[in-house]
Design an enzyme around this catalytic site. Structure first.
Site, PDB file in Angstrom:
ATOM      1  N   LYS A  84     -40.082  -8.316  12.634  1.00  0.00           N
ATOM      2  CA  LYS A  84     -40.588  -8.650  13.975  1.00  0.00           C
ATOM      3  C   LYS A  84     -39.989  -7.683  14.991  1.00  0.00           C
ATOM      4  O   LYS A  84     -39.201  -8.044  15.868  1.00  0.00           O
ATOM      5  CB  LYS A  84     -40.232 -10.087  14.331  1.00  0.00           C
ATOM      6  CG  LYS A  84     -40.953 -11.121  13.472  1.00  0.00           C
ATOM      7  CD  LYS A  84     -40.547 -12.536  13.861  1.00  0.00           C
ATOM      8  CE  LYS A  84     -41.262 -13.575  13.001  1.00  0.00           C
ATOM      9  NZ  LYS A  84     -40.828 -14.959  13.329  1.00  0.00           N
ATOM     10  N   THR A  85     -40.361  -6.420  14.837  1.00  0.00           N
ATOM     11  CA  THR A  85     -39.841  -5.359  15.674  1.00  0.00           C
ATOM     12  C   THR A  85     -40.900  -4.893  16.669  1.00  0.00           C
ATOM     13  O   THR A  85     -42.072  -5.246  16.561  1.00  0.00           O
ATOM     14  CB  THR A  85     -39.397  -4.167  14.814  1.00  0.00           C
ATOM     15  OG1 THR A  85     -40.455  -3.828  13.913  1.00  0.00           O
ATOM     16  CG2 THR A  85     -38.153  -4.506  14.001  1.00  0.00           C
TER      17      THR A  85
END
Length: 312
Positions: free
Chosen positions: A142-143
């Site tokens: 979840k970047t």
């Protein structure tokens, strides 16, 4: 901890330099009005650390100014913890003042954000170690699109594990993968019964192993002991207990390790879902190998830096 084995900048792919060129272009896509005012005077700028935290992102900071023809002298090492309530002279940037100012905001934004992530990762890992847990704290995918390499780098400097970097780095079979695999080729309108999802996991694992071969690990997200057993039996390398309660994690992880002991199946137990620095210790137990969370790189604070210019 990767940093203890060498210079982390050696991990970086060549394309990060192209990304930095893009970020510089984004910040000044046409005329540099401020640069016109400054002209070609030579000077230097002191990089000042103004808040508590760990310095991370040095290679990116260096590259910004390298592309602008400036040099940098660092006075502290990456990974250094800056003290609270103190201004620390971290580095000196030298070159045309116009170029220093052209790279100032891009370089500071990267350094502040990367350092904030390293600080958060280190803080959470320290809290877990203080509880006696010896497992792996990992980030997630979840970047921020376009900024992943910086965020993953910050996680490494902070002493945590970056987990997988992209879809080609390990195969993770989440519920949607298993559902889609189970229903692939099904009759029109047919859907797998939620209660039989465990029966669909071996098919998905077999397909993943066939594609990835011996060099690519397979991880399966599971919601129950039945699904975890199905994944391990099919040869999964990692089972992720997703959104279990702390007590549920302790029971499930212990049960899995005991029930598969001596049966020729080697696997890791990962726990994920809503973990933060405040609640992670409740999930840490001897039978859990990995805690993964987005909280060490999503929505974290920054470490405050500034550049102060002076003419030579």
């Amino acid at each position: 901890m990767a940093a203890s084995h060498g210079d982390l900048r050696h991990l970086l792919p060549g394309n990060y330099k192209r990304q930095i060129a893009d970020w510089l272009e984004e910040d000044c896509p046409s005329l540099d009005y401020g640069g016109f005012v400054v002209g070609e005077s030579e000077g230097e700028a002191r990089l000042l650390g103004k808040s508590q935290g760990i310095i991370a992102g040095v290679p990116f900071f260096d590259e910004v100014f390298s592309q602008l023809g400036c040099s940098i002298e660092w006075h502290v090492k990456e990974g250094t913890r800056l003290p609270a309530n103190t201004i620390t002279h971290c580095a000196t940037v030298r070159g045309p003042v116009r170029k220093i100012l052209l790279g100032e905001r891009v370089a500071l934004n990267i350094l502040a954000r990367c350092s904030g992530i390293a600080s958060k990762a280190s803080s959470m890992l320290s809290a877990l170690r203080a509880q006696g847990w010896t497992g792996i704290l990992a980030g997630t995918r979840k970047t921020t699109p376009g900024f992943r390499v910086v965020e993953k780098y910050g996680i490494l400097v902070g002493g945590a594990d970056p987990h997988r970097h992209d879809l080609s780095h390990m195969t993770m079979l989440k519920d949607n993968h298993v559902w889609a695999c189970a229903n692939n080729g099904a009759a029109a309108g047919g859907k797998t019964n939620p209660e039989s999802i465990a029966a669909a996991i071996p098919k998905a694992v077999a397909a993943a192993k066939a594609a990835g071969g011996f060099a690519t690990k397979v991880e399966v997200e599971v919601r129950s002991l039945e699904e975890a057993d199905a994944a391990i039996g099919a040869g999964a390398d990692v089972v992720m207990l997703d959104n279990f309660t702390p007590e549920g994690v302790r029971v499930a992880a212990k049960t899995l390790k005991e029930s598969w002991k001596g049966k020729g199946r080697s696997f890791l137990v990962e726990v994920s879902g809503g973990l933060t620095e405040e609640n992670a210790a409740a999930y840490a137990c001897p039978d859990v190998d990995i805690l993964s969370t987005s909280s060490i790189h999503q929505g974290t604070g920054i470490v405050d830096f500034s550049l102060k210019v002076s003419l030579r």
